[in-house]
Design an enzyme around this catalytic site. Structure first.
Site, PDB file in Angstrom:
ATOM      1  N   LYS A   1       0.832  -1.207   0.000  1.00 23.12           N
ATOM      2  CA  LYS A   1       0.000   0.000   0.000  1.00 23.12           C
ATOM      3  C   LYS A   1       0.868   1.259   0.000  1.00 23.12           C
ATOM      4  O   LYS A   1       0.592   2.213  -0.726  1.00 23.12           O
ATOM      5  CB  LYS A   1      -0.927   0.010   1.212  1.00 23.12           C
TER       6      LYS A   1
ATOM      7  N   PRO B   1      -7.259   5.491   5.241  1.00 21.50           N
ATOM      8  CA  PRO B   1      -7.922   5.142   6.500  1.00 21.50           C
ATOM      9  C   PRO B   1      -7.068   4.217   7.354  1.00 21.50           C
ATOM     10  O   PRO B   1      -6.282   3.420   6.837  1.00 21.50           O
ATOM     11  CB  PRO B   1      -9.193   4.429   6.033  1.00 21.50           C
ATOM     12  N   ALA B   2      -7.256   4.343   8.647  1.00 20.41           N
ATOM     13  CA  ALA B   2      -6.665   3.386   9.584  1.00 20.41           C
ATOM     14  C   ALA B   2      -7.449   2.080   9.417  1.00 20.41           C
ATOM     15  O   ALA B   2      -8.021   1.838   8.358  1.00 20.41           O
ATOM     16  CB  ALA B   2      -6.774   3.942  10.999  1.00 20.41           C
TER      17      ALA B   2
ATOM     18  N   VAL C   1     -10.316  -0.084   9.100  1.00 19.99           N
ATOM     19  CA  VAL C   1     -11.714   0.219   8.799  1.00 19.99           C
ATOM     20  C   VAL C   1     -12.618  -0.827   9.453  1.00 19.99           C
ATOM     21  O   VAL C   1     -12.425  -2.034   9.261  1.00 19.99           O
ATOM     22  CB  VAL C   1     -11.957   0.254   7.276  1.00 19.99           C
TER      23      VAL C   1
ATOM     24  N   VAL D   1      -6.967   5.572  18.286  1.00 19.06           N
ATOM     25  CA  VAL D   1      -5.957   4.513  18.274  1.00 19.06           C
ATOM     26  C   VAL D   1      -6.069   3.809  19.621  1.00 19.06           C
ATOM     27  O   VAL D   1      -6.034   4.455  20.664  1.00 19.06           O
ATOM     28  CB  VAL D   1      -4.535   5.077  18.079  1.00 19.06           C
TER      29      VAL D   1
ATOM     30  N   TYR E   1       0.088   4.705  19.545  1.00 14.12           N
ATOM     31  CA  TYR E   1       0.634   5.822  18.788  1.00 14.12           C
ATOM     32  C   TYR E   1      -0.496   6.826  18.563  1.00 14.12           C
ATOM     33  O   TYR E   1      -1.640   6.572  18.913  1.00 14.12           O
ATOM     34  CB  TYR E   1       1.224   5.339  17.462  1.00 14.12           C
TER      35      TYR E   1
END
Length: 163
Positions: A8, A31-32, A34, A97, A130
């Site tokens: 990616k 996106p983180a 999903v 997160v 993080y």
């Protein structure tokens, strides 16, 4: 999973280079993990599989943190990036997160009868979470759906399709 993530990154890098070389106005939405209801009939290697393993009898959870974002927020960001003339560059989407330990606690609160893991897979200190800046994504006007809501919708979808 690591190869997927590297692919990616390399693909996005190649896209940015191509856009620059050809004077193309490019926007990327990154996106983180999903989560939320899914449309596809099969599970792919995503955050869905991580949540599925947690609710499907896993004895332990990974010592890792995950960025989470609802699929509807991702769709909304794509639409707004197209419609807002000032949109530009790279957008990273993450409502929050969380360490897997926190995710398990939220799931335990939402689903007290599920057999959820009670311990981490290793005896090391929990990996610190993080942070992902929300500042650039705010310019798209995204009002994130809370991760707790997204986790609930994810579990309901997984129960319906795979359990």
């Amino acid at each position: 999973m690591e190869c997927y993530l590297i692919a990616k990154i390399l693909a996005e890098d190649a896209a940015w280079k191509f856009a620059k070389e050809h004077n193309i106005d490019m926007i990327s939405i990154n996106p983180a993990g999903v989560i939320g209801p899914m449309l596809q009939p099969t599970m792919n290697i995503t955050t869905f599989s991580i949540v599925f393993n947690l609710i499907n009898g896993s004895e332990t959870y990974r010592n890792a943190s995950l960025g989470l974002v609802h699929v509807k927020d991702v769709a909304e960001a794509h639409i707004r990036a197209l419609e807002i003339p000032s949109a530009n560059g790279r957008y990273v989407l993450s409502e929050s997160v969380m360490h897997n330990a926190v995710i398990v606690e939220i799931l335990r609160e939402l689903y007290p009868n599920l057999k959820l893991p009670n311990k981490c897979e290793d005896n090391l200190p929990l990996t610190p979470s993080y942070k992902i800046s929300k500042e650039k994504a705010k310019t798209l006007g995204i009002d994130y759906i809370p991760s707790k809501v997204a986790l609930k919708e994810t579990v309901e979808c997984l129960k319906e399709k795979f359990m």
